[in-house]
Design an enzyme around this catalytic site. Structure first.
Site, PDB file in Angstrom:
ATOM      1  N   ARG A 129      -7.899  -4.416  -3.091  1.00 41.34           N
ATOM      2  CA  ARG A 129      -7.481  -3.241  -3.873  1.00 41.34           C
ATOM      3  C   ARG A 129      -8.475  -3.053  -5.024  1.00 41.34           C
ATOM      4  NH1 ARG A 129      -2.373  -2.595  -1.737  1.00 41.34           N
ATOM      5  NH2 ARG A 129      -1.569  -4.546  -0.915  1.00 41.34           N
ATOM      6  N   CYS A 183       0.838  -1.211   0.000  1.00 42.73           N
ATOM      7  CA  CYS A 183       0.000   0.000   0.000  1.00 42.73           C
ATOM      8  C   CYS A 183       0.868   1.254   0.000  1.00 42.73           C
ATOM      9  CB  CYS A 183      -0.918   0.034   1.224  1.00 42.73           C
ATOM     10  SG  CYS A 183      -2.048  -1.359   1.281  1.00 42.73           S
TER      11      CYS A 183
HETATM   12  C1  BEZ Z   1       0.569  -4.572   1.818  1.00 40.42           C
HETATM   13  O1  BEZ Z   1       1.772  -4.766   1.876  1.00 40.42           O
HETATM   14  O2  BEZ Z   1       0.060  -3.531   1.420  1.00 40.42           O
HETATM   15  C2  BEZ Z   1      -0.346  -5.678   2.249  1.00 40.42           C
HETATM   16  C3  BEZ Z   1       0.036  -6.984   2.016  1.00 40.42           C
HETATM   17  C4  BEZ Z   1      -0.788  -8.003   2.428  1.00 40.42           C
HETATM   18  C5  BEZ Z   1      -1.973  -7.696   3.076  1.00 40.42           C
HETATM   19  C6  BEZ Z   1      -2.351  -6.403   3.292  1.00 40.42           C
HETATM   20  C7  BEZ Z   1      -1.533  -5.376   2.858  1.00 40.42           C
END
Ligand code: BEZ
Length: 242
Positions: free
Chosen positions: A141, A58
């Site tokens: 997402r 993110c």
């Molecule tokens: C992230 O790195 O944004 C992420 C990865 C796995 C689950 C939720 C967020």
């Protein structure tokens, strides 16, 4: 009891669809309150969700999107983010990004577009951003492209582990605006300057008439497959401020 269960399941899995009005809501964001989509009437807006603040994928996405915000704004499109975190988490995360994180040459990145707090998950549920098979506690997402009339025009979903391609999101925006502006469709991997499809799907009769009419602009390989040239500068002048 059964009815109650059904209602909550329905609520959880409600998904707006392409061609429908974007569901309305008011929300608190890092830039103050917004009334969505009303505040964005007359503009394109991308509403996107991310799973959680203080997570690496993110973070890389926010830095990329924030760095491209002007490019999207110049194409008449605002950005609005959302996660099921609270406002203070959002503020702390965005401050940390600006102060500490470097990614692919980007640093000191300030996120100026609104990030919605959605602890209740009301908005995430309304927009089908919660996918329990993937996570019960985090939004996937999701990306919603909403046109100046408040109609959903494209929806893209990615899972938690996969960062989005923001060049593709920009390509989609320009392709949607080009389709509206020139009444054409855009073929696979289309980019400004490439040939476009004439006419749009569903009007094959018109294509056949056009094929027979020896319209010099058109290159028809068969009755259902006609393309024409569309100048890159003309496309950009009608879809961006470039
Ligand atoms: C992230 O790195 O944004 C992420 C990865 C796995 C689950 C939720 C967020």
């Amino acid at each position: 009891m059964e009815t109650q269960n059904t209602q909550s399941t329905e609520q959880m899995f409600t998904m707006p669809r392409i061609g429908e009005n974007a569901p309305a809501f008011t929300a608190v964001t890092t830039q103050g309150e917004i009334n969505f989509p009303k505040d964005y009437e007359g503009k394109w807006v991308i509403l996107f969700s991310h799973p959680a603040d203080f997570t690496p994928v993110c973070t890389s996405e926010f830095m990329t999107f924030a760095s491209m915000e002007k490019q999207f704004n110049d194409a008449g499109c605002d950005l609005v983010g959302l996660s099921v975190d609270g406002l203070y988490s959002h503020i702390a995360w965005l401050r940390t990004i600006k102060e500490k994180i470097e990614f692919k040459g980007m640093k000191n990145v300030e996120v100026n577009f609104p990030l919605i707090e959605d602890i209740t998950m009301d908005v995430a549920k309304k927009y089908g951003m919660m996918m329990p098979g993937e996570s019960n506690t985090k939004a996937v997402r999701a990306v919603f492209f909403i046109d100046p009339k408040g109609i959903i025009r494209t929806i893209i979903y990615y899972p938690l582990s996969l960062g989005r391609n923001f060049d593709e999101l920009y390509r989609v925006l320009i392709a949607l605006k080009t389709a509206d502006e020139f009444s054409v469709a855009t073929p696979a991997d289309w980019r400004p300057g490439d040939d476009v499809i004439v006419p749009t799907a569903g009007s094959c009769g018109v294509a056949k008439e056009r094929m027979d009419s020896e319209d010099e602009e058109l290159d028809c390989k068969d009755w259902f497959f006609c393309t024409k040239k569309l100048d890159k500068d003309l496309v950009l002048s009608k879809t961006t401020r470039i």
